[in-house]
Design a protein around this motif. Structure first.
Motif, PDB file in Angstrom:
ATOM      1  N   TRP A  30      -4.554  12.901   4.291  1.00  0.00           N
ATOM      2  CA  TRP A  30      -4.190  12.076   3.147  1.00  0.00           C
ATOM      3  C   TRP A  30      -4.954  10.764   3.132  1.00  0.00           C
ATOM      4  CZ3 TRP A  30       1.885  12.316   2.774  1.00  0.00           C
ATOM      5  CH2 TRP A  30       2.263  13.600   2.392  1.00  0.00           C
ATOM      6  N   GLY A  31      -5.518  10.366   4.267  1.00  0.00           N
ATOM      7  CA  GLY A  31      -6.260   9.112   4.348  1.00  0.00           C
ATOM      8  C   GLY A  31      -5.345   7.920   4.579  1.00  0.00           C
ATOM      9  N   VAL A  32      -5.910   6.736   4.380  1.00  0.00           N
ATOM     10  CA  VAL A  32      -5.172   5.491   4.569  1.00  0.00           C
ATOM     11  C   VAL A  32      -4.497   5.129   3.251  1.00  0.00           C
ATOM     12  CG1 VAL A  32      -5.354   3.033   5.112  1.00  0.00           C
ATOM     13  CG2 VAL A  32      -6.742   4.692   6.360  1.00  0.00           C
ATOM     14  N   GLY A  33      -3.177   4.972   3.305  1.00  0.00           N
ATOM     15  CA  GLY A  33      -2.423   4.644   2.100  1.00  0.00           C
ATOM     16  C   GLY A  33      -1.973   3.196   2.088  1.00  0.00           C
ATOM     17  N   GLN A  34      -1.630   2.730   0.892  1.00  0.00           N
ATOM     18  CA  GLN A  34      -1.144   1.361   0.734  1.00  0.00           C
ATOM     19  C   GLN A  34       0.342   1.407   0.379  1.00  0.00           C
ATOM     20  OE1 GLN A  34      -2.512  -1.001  -2.651  1.00  0.00           O
ATOM     21  NE2 GLN A  34      -2.793  -2.710  -1.237  1.00  0.00           N
ATOM     22  N   VAL A  35       1.134   0.649   1.131  1.00  0.00           N
ATOM     23  CA  VAL A  35       2.566   0.576   0.878  1.00  0.00           C
ATOM     24  C   VAL A  35       2.800  -0.090  -0.476  1.00  0.00           C
ATOM     25  CG1 VAL A  35       4.762  -0.401   1.673  1.00  0.00           C
ATOM     26  CG2 VAL A  35       3.103   0.477   3.348  1.00  0.00           C
ATOM     27  N   GLN A  36       3.609   0.561  -1.315  1.00  0.00           N
ATOM     28  CA  GLN A  36       3.961   0.019  -2.621  1.00  0.00           C
ATOM     29  C   GLN A  36       5.325  -0.671  -2.577  1.00  0.00           C
ATOM     30  OE1 GLN A  36       1.597   0.440  -5.294  1.00  0.00           O
ATOM     31  NE2 GLN A  36       0.504   0.940  -3.420  1.00  0.00           N
ATOM     32  N   SER A  37       6.261  -0.072  -1.809  1.00  0.00           N
ATOM     33  CA  SER A  37       7.588  -0.669  -1.663  1.00  0.00           C
ATOM     34  C   SER A  37       8.264  -0.117  -0.417  1.00  0.00           C
ATOM     35  CB  SER A  37       8.462  -0.396  -2.895  1.00  0.00           C
ATOM     36  OG  SER A  37       8.732   0.986  -3.005  1.00  0.00           O
ATOM     37  N   ASN A  38       9.257  -0.842   0.056  1.00  0.00           N
ATOM     38  CA  ASN A  38      10.052  -0.431   1.211  1.00  0.00           C
ATOM     39  C   ASN A  38      11.481  -0.883   0.933  1.00  0.00           C
ATOM     40  OD1 ASN A  38      11.166   0.198   3.667  1.00  0.00           O
ATOM     41  ND2 ASN A  38       9.723  -1.003   4.880  1.00  0.00           N
ATOM     42  N   VAL A  79       4.339   5.025  -0.703  1.00  0.00           N
ATOM     43  CA  VAL A  79       2.962   4.771  -0.284  1.00  0.00           C
ATOM     44  C   VAL A  79       2.023   5.484  -1.245  1.00  0.00           C
ATOM     45  CG1 VAL A  79       1.297   4.971   1.602  1.00  0.00           C
ATOM     46  CG2 VAL A  79       3.720   4.689   2.131  1.00  0.00           C
ATOM     47  N   ASN A  80       0.953   4.820  -1.642  1.00  0.00           N
ATOM     48  CA  ASN A  80      -0.065   5.428  -2.481  1.00  0.00           C
ATOM     49  C   ASN A  80      -1.232   5.838  -1.587  1.00  0.00           C
ATOM     50  OD1 ASN A  80      -1.393   6.340  -4.722  1.00  0.00           O
ATOM     51  ND2 ASN A  80      -2.038   4.325  -5.410  1.00  0.00           N
ATOM     52  N   PHE A  81      -1.385   7.163  -1.379  1.00  0.00           N
ATOM     53  CA  PHE A  81      -2.463   7.702  -0.550  1.00  0.00           C
ATOM     54  C   PHE A  81      -3.606   8.149  -1.451  1.00  0.00           C
ATOM     55  CE2 PHE A  81       1.222   8.349   2.231  1.00  0.00           C
ATOM     56  CZ  PHE A  81       0.735   7.905   3.449  1.00  0.00           C
TER      57      PHE A  81
END
Length: 60
Positions: A22-30, A37-39
């Motif tokens: 999936w690669g490196v994703g960016q956290v959108q919310s927790n 996460v947007n992968f």
């Protein structure tokens, strides 16, 4: 599980330990242990933080 996930904030980069393709994703919310996460190769994924410990990425 999940203690490190509690520290994740929007904008942080992570990897999914069971889905390296999936690669490196960016956290959108927790929110309440549900981490969105947007992968790049899987799109937006909601992860139950109590089940999966995401791996923080500090440099690509």
């Amino acid at each position: 599980m999940g203690e490190l996930n509690d520290l994740l904030e929007p904008g942080m980069l992570v990897r999914h330990p069971q889905q390296p393709d999936w690669g490196v994703g960016q956290v959108q919310s927790n929110i309440s242990g549900r981490i969105t996460v947007n992968f790049p190769d899987a799109g937006k994924v909601v992860i139950e933080g109590s089940q999966i410990d995401l791996i923080p990425v500090f440099s690509n």
